[in-house]
Enzyme design. Structure first.
Site, mmCIF file in Angstrom:
data_model
loop_
_atom_site.group_PDB
_atom_site.id
_atom_site.type_symbol
_atom_site.label_atom_id
_atom_site.label_comp_id
_atom_site.label_asym_id
_atom_site.label_seq_id
_atom_site.Cartn_x
_atom_site.Cartn_y
_atom_site.Cartn_z
ATOM 1 N N ARG A 235 -13.671 -8.786 0.444
ATOM 2 C CA ARG A 235 -12.241 -8.523 0.257
ATOM 3 C C ARG A 235 -11.458 -9.810 0.535
ATOM 4 O O ARG A 235 -10.521 -10.155 -0.176
ATOM 5 C CB ARG A 235 -11.763 -7.408 1.203
ATOM 6 C CG ARG A 235 -12.366 -6.032 0.953
ATOM 7 C CD ARG A 235 -11.903 -5.442 -0.363
ATOM 8 N NE ARG A 235 -10.459 -5.365 -0.438
ATOM 9 C CZ ARG A 235 -9.694 -4.390 0.090
ATOM 10 N NH1 ARG A 235 -10.263 -3.377 0.687
ATOM 11 N NH2 ARG A 235 -8.377 -4.407 -0.016
ATOM 12 N N ARG B 164 0.889 -1.188 0.000
ATOM 13 C CA ARG B 164 0.000 0.000 0.000
ATOM 14 C C ARG B 164 0.909 1.215 0.000
ATOM 15 O O ARG B 164 1.664 1.419 0.954
ATOM 16 C CB ARG B 164 -0.921 -0.033 1.212
ATOM 17 C CG ARG B 164 -1.678 1.257 1.412
ATOM 18 C CD ARG B 164 -2.809 1.126 2.408
ATOM 19 N NE ARG B 164 -3.940 0.443 1.815
ATOM 20 C CZ ARG B 164 -5.188 0.507 2.304
ATOM 21 N NH1 ARG B 164 -5.447 1.195 3.376
ATOM 22 N NH2 ARG B 164 -6.174 -0.135 1.701
ATOM 23 N N GLN C 256 -10.054 -3.890 -4.167
ATOM 24 C CA GLN C 256 -11.373 -3.420 -3.764
ATOM 25 C C GLN C 256 -12.383 -3.637 -4.901
ATOM 26 O O GLN C 256 -13.486 -4.145 -4.689
ATOM 27 C CB GLN C 256 -11.298 -1.927 -3.407
ATOM 28 C CG GLN C 256 -12.614 -1.332 -2.965
ATOM 29 C CD GLN C 256 -13.075 -1.861 -1.619
ATOM 30 O OE1 GLN C 256 -12.342 -1.799 -0.659
ATOM 31 N NE2 GLN C 256 -14.292 -2.387 -1.556
ATOM 32 N N HIS D 32 -7.192 1.007 -6.744
ATOM 33 C CA HIS D 32 -7.437 0.075 -5.634
ATOM 34 C C HIS D 32 -8.088 -1.188 -6.238
ATOM 35 O O HIS D 32 -9.261 -1.460 -6.036
ATOM 36 C CB HIS D 32 -8.367 0.739 -4.614
ATOM 37 C CG HIS D 32 -8.364 0.096 -3.255
ATOM 38 N ND1 HIS D 32 -7.589 -0.994 -2.940
ATOM 39 C CD2 HIS D 32 -9.070 0.391 -2.135
ATOM 40 C CE1 HIS D 32 -7.814 -1.341 -1.675
ATOM 41 N NE2 HIS D 32 -8.696 -0.515 -1.174
ATOM 42 N N ASP E 157 -17.351 7.130 -2.147
ATOM 43 C CA ASP E 157 -16.133 6.956 -1.336
ATOM 44 C C ASP E 157 -15.812 8.304 -0.703
ATOM 45 O O ASP E 157 -16.418 9.339 -1.056
ATOM 46 C CB ASP E 157 -14.985 6.468 -2.245
ATOM 47 C CG ASP E 157 -13.683 6.226 -1.478
ATOM 48 O OD1 ASP E 157 -13.736 6.032 -0.244
ATOM 49 O OD2 ASP E 157 -12.609 6.239 -2.116
ATOM 50 N N CYS F 290 -16.575 1.566 -0.139
ATOM 51 C CA CYS F 290 -15.434 0.702 0.183
ATOM 52 C C CYS F 290 -15.076 0.761 1.665
ATOM 53 O O CYS F 290 -14.404 -0.129 2.165
ATOM 54 C CB CYS F 290 -14.237 1.098 -0.666
ATOM 55 S SG CYS F 290 -13.709 2.806 -0.395
HETATM 56 N N1 CP Z 1 -11.498 -0.340 1.820
HETATM 57 C C1 CP Z 1 -10.246 -0.382 2.313
HETATM 58 O O1 CP Z 1 -9.264 -0.577 1.583
HETATM 59 O O2 CP Z 1 -10.150 -0.214 3.661
HETATM 60 P P1 CP Z 1 -8.785 -0.057 4.492
HETATM 61 O O3 CP Z 1 -8.183 1.267 4.114
HETATM 62 O O4 CP Z 1 -9.213 -0.118 5.932
HETATM 63 O O5 CP Z 1 -7.862 -1.181 4.132
HETATM 64 N N1 NVA Z 2 -9.964 6.653 -1.612
HETATM 65 C C1 NVA Z 2 -9.640 6.194 -0.284
HETATM 66 C C2 NVA Z 2 -9.904 4.737 -0.176
HETATM 67 C C3 NVA Z 2 -9.672 4.157 1.201
HETATM 68 C C4 NVA Z 2 -9.903 2.682 1.226
HETATM 69 C C5 NVA Z 2 -8.195 6.512 0.046
HETATM 70 O O1 NVA Z 2 -7.327 6.361 -0.830
HETATM 71 O O2 NVA Z 2 -7.914 6.942 1.170
#
Ligand code: CP
Ligand code: NVA
Length: 312
Positions: free
Chosen positions: A290, A100, A130, A127, A222, A262
């Site tokens: 997930r 990440r 997701q 993502h 989101d 999400c």
């Molecule tokens: N939806 C999602 O990726 O959640 P987290 O940021 O908690 O992993």
């Molecule tokens: N768009 C959000 C998604 C979190 C799962 C972010 O990148 O923070």
């Protein structure tokens, strides 16, 4: 799957997508097994996480494998050590990495220098894990994907980008309504449009949430402020006025429309408490999926179809 890494939904063919969804459904009913008992995954995270971290850890454990979590402070990707060196060192210890990152380029460099598969566990651009779980959730609730319409109301961010590509690949229509200046990245839009054309669906981009949602089977939103954009929070809350998914907006969608997010959600901003707590909300099914979708990704990247004798 032909690809070494899973960094983008565009790494998949339509067939890959169908196989991953079929495997995820099969794995969901299979529960714990020992398919990856000799494999280890490293999770390298530059940002916080609840769902992605726990679902990847549980996915690997339920497949019999081992997991090592490396927190943002531990690795210092590109700070304590260069990204190419981290990639080459991890390749000597583990079999797969889910990362990440702030910048998508970091993932590309990890993928280039690692001998092992790299999975995008969220970047500033996409993502994809997701989006895969989201398609699985839609399939479970609607019984099919092709020709359904998903309305995405909000920021043209990483989640919107992977959804647009995934809808194109699955032959689903997607309408995206964002405030001016917060639209989907133009390169992603072009790629998603090509995928949609090839699979018989359409992408509509606009600035009116009502137009986007009218006749939709799925309404998705989101956060307005993604991780790494915290300094813009106040400006963004102003810019997104009128983009909350509330009951009046949901009323314009199809009768049996589902609401998706999400998570984490900001009640009172991108979604009203009433909508996220309503019967049409499937946000916790998404969160659960997930786990199942990522079990399919891990199995495919680490061994292909043969590793799961009970699948297909
Ligand atoms: N939806 C999602 O990726 O959640 P987290 O940021 O908690 O992993
Ligand atoms: N768009 C959000 C998604 C979190 C799962 C972010 O990148 O923070």
């Amino acid at each position: 799957m032909q690809t070494k890494d899973f960094l983008s939904i565009s790494d998949l063919s339509s067939t890959d997508l169908q196989l991953l969804l079929a495997d995820a459904i099969e794995l969901k009913s299979l529960g714990w097994n020992s398919a990856l008992s000799d494999k280890t995954m490293a999770l390298v995270f530059e940002k916080p996480s609840l769902r992605t971290r726990v679902s990847f850890e549980m996915a690997m454990r339920q497949l019999g494998g081992q997991v090592i979590y490396l927190s943002p402070a531990e690795v210092g990707l590109g700070k304590r050590e260069s990204v190419p060196d981290v990639a080459r060192v991890l390749s000597r210890y583990v079999d797969i990495v889910a990362a990440r990152t702030f910048s998508h380029d970091t993932l590309e460099v990890l993928g280039k220098y690692a001998d092992i598969p790299i999975i995008n566990a969220l970047s500033d651009k996409e993502h994809p894990c997701q989006a895969l779980a989201d398609l699985l959730t839609i399939f479970e609730h609607k019984g099919n994907l092709k020709h359904l319409t998903l309305a995405f109301v909000g920021d043209g961010n990483n989640v919107a980008a992977s959804l647009a590509l995934a809808c194109g690949l699955a032959g689903m229509n997607i309408n995206i309504a964002s405030p001016e200046g917060y639209e989907l990245n133009s390169g992603i839009l072009e790629r998603a449009q090509i995928l949609a054309e090839n699979n018989g669906s359409e992408i509509e981009i606009g600035h009116d949430p009502k137009l986007a949602v009218r006749g939709a089977d799925v309404v998705y939103t989101d956060t307005w402020t993604s991780m790494g954009q915290e300094d813009e929070n106040v400006t963004r809350i102003k810019a997104f006025t009128g983009f909350q998914v509330d009951s009046a907006l949901m009323y314009l969608a199809n009768d049996e429309a589902i609401f998706m997010h999400c998570l984490p959600a900001h009640r009172g901003q991108e979604v009203s408490d009433e909508v996220i707590e309503s019967r049409s909300s499937v946000v916790f099914d998404q969160a659960e999926n997930r786990l199942h979708a990522q079990k399919a990704i891990l199995s495919q990247l680490l061994g292909g179809a043969g590793i799961l004798p009970n699948c297909r």
